[in-house]
Design a protein around this motif. Structure first.
Motif, PDB file in Angstrom:
ATOM      1  N   GLN A  88       0.793  -1.183   0.030  1.00 62.14           N
ATOM      2  CA  GLN A  88       0.059   0.069  -0.014  1.00 62.14           C
ATOM      3  C   GLN A  88       0.771   1.213  -0.160  1.00 62.14           C
ATOM      4  N   LEU A  89       2.015   1.325   0.507  1.00 65.72           N
ATOM      5  CA  LEU A  89       2.832   2.324   0.615  1.00 65.72           C
ATOM      6  C   LEU A  89       3.661   2.576  -0.898  1.00 65.72           C
ATOM      7  N   SER A  90       3.542   1.697  -1.929  1.00 67.22           N
ATOM      8  CA  SER A  90       4.183   2.073  -3.105  1.00 67.22           C
ATOM      9  C   SER A  90       3.547   3.049  -3.682  1.00 67.22           C
ATOM     10  N   GLY A  91       4.310   4.025  -4.212  1.00 67.77           N
ATOM     11  CA  GLY A  91       3.890   5.345  -4.601  1.00 67.77           C
ATOM     12  C   GLY A  91       3.747   6.581  -3.710  1.00 67.77           C
ATOM     13  N   ALA A  92       3.998   6.365  -2.545  1.00 74.13           N
ATOM     14  CA  ALA A  92       4.435   7.294  -1.419  1.00 74.13           C
ATOM     15  C   ALA A  92       5.702   8.162  -1.884  1.00 74.13           C
ATOM     16  N   SER A  93       5.657   9.272  -1.899  1.00 74.48           N
ATOM     17  CA  SER A  93       6.929  10.169  -1.944  1.00 74.48           C
ATOM     18  C   SER A  93       7.795   9.859  -1.095  1.00 74.48           C
ATOM     19  N   ASN A  94       9.276   9.359  -1.903  1.00 78.71           N
ATOM     20  CA  ASN A  94      10.523   8.973  -1.212  1.00 78.71           C
ATOM     21  C   ASN A  94      10.680  10.303  -0.395  1.00 78.71           C
ATOM     22  N   ASP A  95      10.553  11.447  -0.681  1.00 84.82           N
ATOM     23  CA  ASP A  95      10.935  12.473   0.240  1.00 84.82           C
ATOM     24  C   ASP A  95      10.029  12.570   1.641  1.00 84.82           C
ATOM     25  N   ALA A  96       8.963  11.722   1.798  1.00 87.61           N
ATOM     26  CA  ALA A  96       8.019  12.068   3.038  1.00 87.61           C
ATOM     27  C   ALA A  96       8.845  11.155   4.107  1.00 87.61           C
ATOM     28  N   ARG A  97       8.614  12.021   5.223  1.00 86.55           N
ATOM     29  CA  ARG A  97       9.397  11.381   6.446  1.00 86.55           C
ATOM     30  C   ARG A  97       8.481  10.183   6.912  1.00 86.55           C
ATOM     31  N   MET A  98       9.052   9.223   7.592  1.00 86.63           N
ATOM     32  CA  MET A  98       8.106   8.103   7.980  1.00 86.63           C
ATOM     33  C   MET A  98       7.026   8.574   9.100  1.00 86.63           C
ATOM     34  N   GLY A  99       7.254   9.302   9.857  1.00 85.99           N
ATOM     35  CA  GLY A  99       6.337   9.916  10.812  1.00 85.99           C
ATOM     36  C   GLY A  99       5.139  10.800  10.064  1.00 85.99           C
ATOM     37  N   ASP A 100       5.384  11.424   9.017  1.00 87.88           N
ATOM     38  CA  ASP A 100       4.443  12.021   8.043  1.00 87.88           C
ATOM     39  C   ASP A 100       3.605  11.139   7.619  1.00 87.88           C
ATOM     40  N   LEU A 101       3.821  10.135   7.158  1.00 89.66           N
ATOM     41  CA  LEU A 101       3.408   8.777   6.435  1.00 89.66           C
ATOM     42  C   LEU A 101       2.435   8.402   7.273  1.00 89.66           C
ATOM     43  N   ALA A 102       2.983   8.028   8.690  1.00 88.89           N
ATOM     44  CA  ALA A 102       1.913   7.348   9.655  1.00 88.89           C
ATOM     45  C   ALA A 102       0.911   8.705   9.932  1.00 88.89           C
ATOM     46  N   LYS A 103       1.163   9.677   9.998  1.00 91.10           N
ATOM     47  CA  LYS A 103       0.101  10.653  10.266  1.00 91.10           C
ATOM     48  C   LYS A 103      -0.877  10.778   9.056  1.00 91.10           C
ATOM     49  N   PHE A 104      -0.505  10.567   7.602  1.00 89.54           N
ATOM     50  CA  PHE A 104      -1.540  10.543   6.662  1.00 89.54           C
ATOM     51  C   PHE A 104      -2.379   9.325   6.913  1.00 89.54           C
ATOM     52  N   TYR A 105      -1.566   8.166   7.354  1.00 92.20           N
ATOM     53  CA  TYR A 105      -2.574   6.902   7.431  1.00 92.20           C
ATOM     54  C   TYR A 105      -3.689   7.221   8.726  1.00 92.20           C
ATOM     55  N   ASP A 106      -3.195   7.914   9.653  1.00 84.16           N
ATOM     56  CA  ASP A 106      -3.818   8.298  10.776  1.00 84.16           C
ATOM     57  C   ASP A 106      -5.107   8.828  10.356  1.00 84.16           C
ATOM     58  N   SER A 107      -4.935   9.878   9.576  1.00 82.72           N
ATOM     59  CA  SER A 107      -6.086  10.715   9.247  1.00 82.72           C
ATOM     60  C   SER A 107      -6.763  10.063   8.261  1.00 82.72           C
ATOM     61  N   ILE A 108      -6.257   9.117   7.303  1.00 77.35           N
ATOM     62  CA  ILE A 108      -7.115   8.092   6.381  1.00 77.35           C
ATOM     63  C   ILE A 108      -8.054   7.370   6.861  1.00 77.35           C
ATOM     64  N   TYR A 109      -7.337   6.432   7.610  1.00 82.27           N
ATOM     65  CA  TYR A 109      -7.954   5.057   8.023  1.00 82.27           C
ATOM     66  C   TYR A 109      -8.422   5.184   9.447  1.00 82.27           C
ATOM     67  N   PRO A 110      -9.917   4.897   9.495  1.00 80.47           N
ATOM     68  CA  PRO A 110     -10.171   5.032  11.025  1.00 80.47           C
ATOM     69  C   PRO A 110      -9.708   4.001  11.850  1.00 80.47           C
ATOM     70  N   GLU A 111      -9.397   2.672  11.130  1.00 78.51           N
ATOM     71  CA  GLU A 111      -8.982   1.487  11.973  1.00 78.51           C
ATOM     72  C   GLU A 111      -7.457   1.609  12.455  1.00 78.51           C
ATOM     73  N   PHE A 112      -6.747   2.789  12.010  1.00 87.16           N
ATOM     74  CA  PHE A 112      -5.418   2.794  12.143  1.00 87.16           C
ATOM     75  C   PHE A 112      -5.058   3.201  13.512  1.00 87.16           C
ATOM     76  N   SER A 113      -4.177   2.548  14.139  1.00 88.95           N
ATOM     77  CA  SER A 113      -4.083   3.014  15.572  1.00 88.95           C
ATOM     78  C   SER A 113      -2.430   3.559  15.667  1.00 88.95           C
ATOM     79  N   MET A 114      -2.489   4.902  15.778  1.00 86.48           N
ATOM     80  CA  MET A 114      -1.012   5.584  16.186  1.00 86.48           C
ATOM     81  C   MET A 114      -0.251   4.985  17.379  1.00 86.48           C
ATOM     82  N   THR A 115      -0.745   4.521  18.288  1.00 86.53           N
ATOM     83  CA  THR A 115      -0.156   3.989  19.425  1.00 86.53           C
ATOM     84  C   THR A 115       0.428   2.605  19.092  1.00 86.53           C
ATOM     85  N   ASN A 116      -0.180   1.982  18.384  1.00 89.58           N
ATOM     86  CA  ASN A 116       0.304   0.562  17.938  1.00 89.58           C
ATOM     87  C   ASN A 116       1.480   0.746  16.820  1.00 89.58           C
ATOM     88  N   PHE A 117       1.230   1.797  16.200  1.00 89.63           N
ATOM     89  CA  PHE A 117       2.233   2.008  15.063  1.00 89.63           C
ATOM     90  C   PHE A 117       3.588   2.535  15.819  1.00 89.63           C
TER      91      PHE A 117
END
Lengths: 268, 237
Positions: free
Chosen positions: B81-110
């Motif tokens: 699912q991460l293929s196509g994400a910008s290589n310039d993006a930081r891992m933390g920012d990508l996790a925040k993106f997931y957190d804002s998009i997927y209701p079932e994403f758990s930032m704590t677990n991540f």
């Protein structure tokens, strides 16, 4: 399922980093321009006018480049797993991506206005002494607000039209290329882009001619003496024409996204 | 045990080639399945179709009774699912993106998973080694509370210590009502994890069998059993 607002916000944030980085680079370019204007003004020319010319030119080119960069970012979204696997309907996804690009460009536009104001502050302050005179002239000349409003509306719609037009060509090429062999795929794609662009432009040209005839009939029926109203009405009609085209093309784009356009397997 | 995933007569063509032909299989709820096959056999394509990355197929994919592709996307967590994400993006920012998009994403677990893998979330994707990137992908994938996890060759380019850590995390973070499909050709790494094995060869499923049956009835390791399907080809080479 994620709401449209949340998705638009997330996609906006995803692109805004590019805008912020670009604006930071532009500020450096503007500062360099101011220094250059300072040295050239010492040779006798006006400092304020020099700064205005340089900052306006930089801002113009920055706007063109930003438009191109956002178009590329928009098109990437259609074929990447990272975006396409988001659980939303194709229509919501399409509108959210288009909306996020538009909002980013709007944000960039506001940044341009602010930068132009900041970098031309000395010129603005010196023009304050003529403020009364400017206001008086504008009120006497009946400032054509309706023309300004119509022109801004037309510009906004044309910008959106260009984005969705690029998307249309991209999605048609993506759809067709899945039926072509992978051997020499790059060559096929280039040929396809040329062919599809040619065909789509031909069709658009034909529709444009038909609507143009209606447009001419409409404007000739207006009161020629009232130049401002005629111009505003013409631009509003053109805006209406482009809005219809935007809606029509968007239906095709959503259909292609839903039925034919898949993510790029090579990115895996 | 209920079936979580039912695939019936799935055929998929792209670029004038048949990539999957007449695939039928069922995945029980709460199981870990090994999708085994050679390079180009169709493992990744099958996962792409289940995840909803490809649409022009014939046949049916039903996940927990759902056929709607948008609904299925919300129930599947795919490691690509991460293929196509910008290589310039930081891992933390990508996790925040997931957190804002997927209701079932758990930032704590991540964050726990990322800590477990010693990931520095300020790093950009372009700065990561292959192994670190894999660890990040696993962290993002498992941080979603999905019904089905699709892990496409999660151990590719990873040393044995890290493999153990990944396996440990899969077992720890997999929800009880979820299933996992792991594709690989290094069978020995995942053999002990598996409840079932699906062997895919020449773009179709040639066998689906319980791991215990292989060990007890055929008295073979999963690796030996899997290799027997390719033995004829290898002997001819």
């Amino acid at each position: 399922m994620i709401s449209f607002n949340k998705l638009t916000k997330a996609l906006f944030r995803d692109k805004v980093r590019v805008v912020n980085t670009f604006v930071s680079m532009e500020v450096v370019a503007l500062l360099t321009g101011v220094v250059l204007a300072f040295f050239s003004s010492s040779k006798g020319s006006s400092f304020s006018a020099g700064i205005f010319a340089i900052t306006f030119t930089i801002s113009f080119f920055a706007s063109v480049i930003m438009f191109f960069m956002l178009t590329v970012r928009q098109e990437r979204v259609w074929t990447r797993n990272f975006y396409r696997l988001i659980p939303v309907s194709s229509s919501k996804f399409y509108l959210a991506n288009l909306g996020s690009v538009f909002l980013n460009y709007l944000y960039f536009g506001i940044a341009q206005v602010l930068l132009l104001l900041i970098f031309n502050i000395s010129g603005l302050i010196s023009s304050f002494k003529y403020l009364d005179e400017i206001v008086k002239t504008l009120s006497e000349a009946k400032f054509p607000y309706q023309v300004i409003f119509s022109a801004i509306l037309l510009i906004f719609i044309m910008v959106i039209f260009i984005w969705i037009f690029v998307t249309l060509i991209h999605l048609i090429v993506e759809s067709i290329s899945t039926f072509l062999p992978t051997l020499h795929e790059k060559i096929y794609r280039v040929i396809l882009y040329v062919l599809v662009s040619f065909v789509v432009l031909k069709i658009a040209g034909y529709i444009s001619n038909v609507s143009n005839n209606l447009f001419v009939e409409f404007t000739t029926s207006l009161d020629k003496a009232d130049v401002a109203n005629t111009a505003a009405a013409s631009m509003l009609m053109a805006s209406g024409y482009f809005t219809i085209a935007v809606i029509f093309i968007s239906f095709i784009n959503v259909f292609l996204l839903k039925k034919w356009v898949e993510t790029d397997p090579r990115s895996i | 045990m209920d079936n979580l995933l039912v695939i019936d007569q799935l055929t998929y063509k792209r670029n004038m080639r048949v990539l999957l032909s007449d695939v039928s299989l069922t995945i029980p709820t709460g199981s870990i399945i090994g999708l085994l096959g050679d390079n180009g056999a169709g493992k990744t394509t099958l996962m792409r179709l289940i995840a909803g990355a490809a649409t022009n197929y014939q046949g049916s994919i039903i996940l927990d009774g759902e056929v709607d592709k948008t609904t299925i996307k919300g129930m599947v967590s795919f490691s690509e699912q991460l293929s196509g994400a910008s290589n310039d993006a930081r891992m933390g920012d990508l996790a925040k993106f997931y957190d804002s998009i997927y209701p079932e994403f758990s930032m704590t677990n991540f964050n726990l998973l990322a800590k477990n893998f010693d990931l520095n979330l300020k790093q950009k994707l372009s700065q990561l080694s292959k192994g670190m990137r894999r660890n990040f992908v696993i962290s993002i994938t498992l941080a979603r509370r999905a019904r089905l996890y699709l892990l496409d060759e999660p151990f590719d380019g990873i040393d044995s210590m890290k493999r153990k850590k990944i396996i440990e995390n899969i077992l720890t973070w997999m929800p009880d009502n979820a299933s996992v499909i792991v594709s690989d050709h290094h069978v020995s790494d995942i053999a002990n994890l598996l409840d079932q094995v699906i062997i895919i060869k020449d773009r179709t499923v040639v066998n689906q069998i319980a791991a215990d049956k292989i060990r007890e009835e055929y008295n073979q390791s999963i690796e030996e059993y899997y290799e027997s399907f390719y033995k004829e080809e290898n002997d001819n080479d």
